[in-house]
Scaffold this active site. Structure first.
Site, PDB file in Angstrom:
ATOM      1  N   GLU A 169     -22.701  21.598  28.489  1.00 42.61           N
ATOM      2  CA  GLU A 169     -23.395  21.211  27.260  1.00 42.61           C
ATOM      3  C   GLU A 169     -24.885  20.985  27.525  1.00 42.61           C
ATOM      4  O   GLU A 169     -25.402  19.874  27.458  1.00 42.61           O
ATOM      5  CB  GLU A 169     -22.731  19.976  26.665  1.00 42.61           C
ATOM      6  N   HIS A 409      -6.739  15.167  19.388  1.00 37.21           N
ATOM      7  CA  HIS A 409      -6.310  14.530  20.633  1.00 37.21           C
ATOM      8  C   HIS A 409      -7.507  14.389  21.561  1.00 37.21           C
ATOM      9  O   HIS A 409      -7.893  15.352  22.225  1.00 37.21           O
ATOM     10  CB  HIS A 409      -5.232  15.369  21.340  1.00 37.21           C
ATOM     11  N   GLU A 410      -8.142  13.233  21.591  1.00 40.43           N
ATOM     12  CA  GLU A 410      -9.167  12.965  22.598  1.00 40.43           C
ATOM     13  C   GLU A 410      -8.463  12.408  23.836  1.00 40.43           C
ATOM     14  O   GLU A 410      -7.812  11.372  23.774  1.00 40.43           O
ATOM     15  CB  GLU A 410     -10.198  11.976  22.084  1.00 40.43           C
ATOM     16  N   HIS A 478     -12.218  21.136  23.098  1.00 40.09           N
ATOM     17  CA  HIS A 478     -13.619  20.739  23.243  1.00 40.09           C
ATOM     18  C   HIS A 478     -13.831  20.128  24.626  1.00 40.09           C
ATOM     19  O   HIS A 478     -12.917  19.528  25.199  1.00 40.09           O
ATOM     20  CB  HIS A 478     -14.029  19.750  22.155  1.00 40.09           C
ATOM     21  N   GLU A 497     -14.958  24.763  22.127  1.00 37.62           N
ATOM     22  CA  GLU A 497     -16.368  24.395  22.060  1.00 37.62           C
ATOM     23  C   GLU A 497     -17.037  24.936  23.324  1.00 37.62           C
ATOM     24  O   GLU A 497     -17.666  25.972  23.309  1.00 37.62           O
ATOM     25  CB  GLU A 497     -16.523  22.886  21.963  1.00 37.62           C
ATOM     26  N   GLU A 503     -23.243  19.182  17.224  1.00 36.57           N
ATOM     27  CA  GLU A 503     -23.204  17.721  17.218  1.00 36.57           C
ATOM     28  C   GLU A 503     -24.412  17.092  17.923  1.00 36.57           C
ATOM     29  O   GLU A 503     -24.834  15.986  17.568  1.00 36.57           O
ATOM     30  CB  GLU A 503     -21.914  17.234  17.881  1.00 36.57           C
TER      31      GLU A 503
END
Length: 699
Positions: A169, A409-410, A478, A497, A503
């Site tokens: 990221e 689901h994190e 993600h 992702e 974001e």
């Protein structure tokens, strides 16, 4: 359609040590040789010009065996393959897979270990992999290193991010190869553990452009049971060497013959459109392994998500008052919890009214008070809702409104915990008719010492996709390792992702306007991206007058991203009330398709601009998206991709004359014109801007 032709040449330890294979068009040539009759090397030419000079091949094992020298060619096999196959979801209804193949069977003198090197040469590039057949002298083994090199001939302009084993990221850097240096970066641009193996380490895919206008991209395909490949740069000699991500004890991969490495890929063209439009990474993956694909459907969705990023609500229910497993209804909530029954129904109403397929709800399950900043084994159980989220009532309401719910689901990086709960979590989804799950992997990985890009995690991401297929569920991951075409084999792995998404614009320095012009040349080559476009309220000061963050875009560009950032799973990411203020522009998001019969890359230049047209699956309608970087742009687009003899109503959503990503980002205008395949349209894109067009046939 499939055609296969092979020639096998057996040399029986012959002294012949050089082989050549060309692309079907003869533009690309791969040369393989054993230098000094023992060390394997390859080189690549494009139209007679050297692109990759002689570069090493080989593997080093943990037991000190070096499979990079002392070889003889045992046999050589040439083949031609030509087929067309139909993806379940995709940018085209049919994909051509045409290449010439050369397999070199090597045997190492002394150890008698056998290792094959397989080359496939497409018109847009080269792929090669290591293949270990079942054999007496090499059964179970541990990879210590890979000796793959890409010895380039020029100091290319390069679009790169640092080789962080735990995060992709990052904002892209644009420098020459000779100027790559991680020590000069502000590492706060990314998140993760900052596991960067040296100042010259970069990630693949690595997009490059030569001073003479040649485009080269180095990547990999079919990463299965193997770590992700990063690259170490020799800035003086323009040489790139593979870096394999280690596990907690420093090993790279545990393998058992017969087995293969991922494909190492080199795309080459003098036209940037060929890179963006390439299906080579998908073609290098195995065909679909699923018997039932009826449940795999494209989706447009809204959700309780962006409101947490802009500070309107929170993921957690009760702030710091409580920790997981001690929640009771008597405890007071913060009053800002987003995932309430009432709020979920509001989003369901909005989705139903505007024809959306699904609603995502984040923060619905207990544990959010206790996860951020911690490195804890068990935070979430993925089955226990907060007291203010009635999962049964929400699901029944969604069914009544003909809207599907998307589970969240994190994992907080606790992979072992997720796998322990996975079947119970999927059972819950089936019970309440959730067709898709968005998984997240923020934070350090547990088991401790593992990396997001290591073999353990690659296997985990692929396992979750396979297990989801057992339950007939779709997966959107993600913070995962970046895709390398596995969605061809398991098309229920609908999106990921795995890059710096939209974001970041809500709470950080954000993504520069050029960011979305680079991602289609890099991250999106491996598979669909859940970028979450569609932000209409662009300046964060709208929510808090002290906030200076903003999305680095115009509103019209946010619409164009639905075309340029391919995914069969697309989110209208902003809040319903922000869309309700601009329903004329929101109409494009309502209309745009997410699954396609055909795709035309009309214009492309990495870091500068991109224009793509796509034809809706099973319909005559087309959509076009054009985006630019921080520079304003004028262009004329020929509409010869439209069906001949058919008239269309073109609805053009474009930047207003005074639009500017920084000073006036929400200024747009909408106009309609009648066009046909002989028409041309002049487009004017504001700085950081874009244009989105829908073409509907006139009956």
């Amino acid at each position: 359609m499939k055609h296969l032709f092979s020639i096998i040449l057996v040399f029986a330890m012959s002294s012949i040590s050089a082989q050549t294979v060309k692309s079907p068009s003869n533009k690309i040539t791969v040369n393989f040789k054993l230098i000094d009759n023992v060390k394997p090397f390859y080189s690549v030419d494009y139209n007679g010009k050297a692109i990759v000079k002689e570069s090493t091949l080989g593997i080093k094992l943990k037991d000190k065996t070096a499979l990079d020298t002392d070889f003889e060619i045992q046999s050589s096999k040439a083949a031609t393959f030509n087929e067309s196959w139909k993806p379940v979801l995709g940018q085209k209804s049919s994909i051509l897979n045409h290449y010439n193949e050369l397999t070199i069977a090597l045997v190492q003198k002394g150890t008698n270990v056998k290792m094959n090197i397989i080359f496939r040469v497409f018109d847009e590039g080269v792929a090669f992999r290591y293949d270990f057949p079942k054999q007496q002298n090499l059964n179970y083994f541990i990879i210590f290193d890979e000796e793959t090199q890409f010895n380039l001939t020029e100091d290319y302009k390069t679009f790169w991010i640092p080789g962080d084993f735990d995060s992709n990221e990052y904002v892209y850097n644009e420098t020459k190869i000779s100027e790559i240096d991680n020590s000069k970066l502000d590492m706060n641009n990314g998140i993760g553990v900052k596991s960067i193996p040296g100042k010259y380490a970069v990630q693949s895919p690595l997009m490059m452009k030569s001073p003479t206008g040649l485009y080269v991209n180095i990547f990999e395909a079919a990463v299965v049971n193997y770590p992700v490949m990063h690259l170490n740069v020799d800035p003086k000699n323009f040489k790139l060497t593979s870096i394999l991500v280690p596990n907690a004890i420093g090993d790279k991969a545990y393998l058992q013959a017969p087995c293969v490495s991922p494909w190492r890929t080199i795309m080459i063209s003098n036209d940037a459109r060929d890179i963006v439009g390439s299906q080579m990474i998908l073609n290098l993956n195995e065909p679909c392994k699923l018997d039932d694909i009826s449940y795999i459907k494209p989706m447009k969705y809204v959700g309780i998500w962006w409101e947490m990023h802009v500070g309107k609500s929170t993921w957690d229910y009760a702030g710091s008052q409580v920790a997981q497993n001690v929640l009771t209804e008597s405890l007071a909530p913060t009053g800002k919890h987003g995932a309430t029954t009432e709020n979920a129904k509001r989003y369901i109403d909005f989705a139903s009214k505007n024809g959306f397929d699904g609603v995502l709800v984040e923060g619905w399950n207990v544990g959010w008070e206790d996860w951020n900043g911690n490195w804890k084994e068990e935070v979430f159980d993925f089955t226990t809702p907060y007291p203010d989220f009635d999962i049964a009532a929400v699901s029944a309401y969604a069914k009544e409104k003909n809207v599907k719910m998307i589970m969240h689901h994190e994992t907080s990086g606790s992979v072992a915990n997720y796998e322990r709960h996975l079947d119970r979590a999927f059972d819950l989804m089936k019970k309440y008719d959730y067709p898709a799950v968005k998984s997240g992997y923020v934070g350090r990985i547990i088991p401790r010492g593992e990396f997001h890009d290591g073999q353990t995690m690659v296997n985990h991401f692929n396992f979750v996709a396979r297990r989801a297929a057992d339950y007939k569920l779709m997966l959107n991951s993600h913070e995962s390792s970046r895709p390398t075409g596995y969605s061809r084999t398991y098309p229920n792995y609908i999106a990921a992702e795995a890059a710096r998404g939209n974001e970041f614009n809500g709470w950080s320095v954000g993504n520069p306007p050029s960011h979305e012009t680079i991602l289609p040349f890099t991250r999106l080559l491996g598979g669909p991206m859940d970028y979450t476009p569609g932000i209409f309220e662009i300046k964060m000061s709208y929510y808090n007058k002290n906030k200076k963050e903003q999305v680095h875009t115009t509103l019209a560009k946010q619409l164009a991203l639905y075309i340029t950032m391919y995914s069969p799973l697309q989110m209208a990411a902003d809040l319903p009330e922000n869309y309700e203020k601009r329903m004329d522009a929101f109409q494009f998001i309502k209309d745009v398709a997410v699954d396609w019969d055909d795709t035309k890359i009309l214009e492309a230049e990495p870091g500068d601009y991109l224009t793509i047209a796509r034809k809706t699956k099973g319909k005559e309608s087309w959509f076009l998206g054009a985006i630019t970087d921080e520079n304003a742009r004028k262009t004329e687009i020929a509409l010869d991709f439209l069906s001949k003899g058919q008239k269309y109503k073109a609805t053009i959503y474009e930047d207003a004359k005074d639009a500017d990503w920084k000073n006036n980002p929400m200024a747009y205008k909408i106009r309609t014109v009648e066009v046909n395949s002989k028409s041309k349209l002049s487009l004017v894109l504001a700085p950081g801007g874009g244009t989105a067009i829908s073409f509907e046939p006139i009956k």
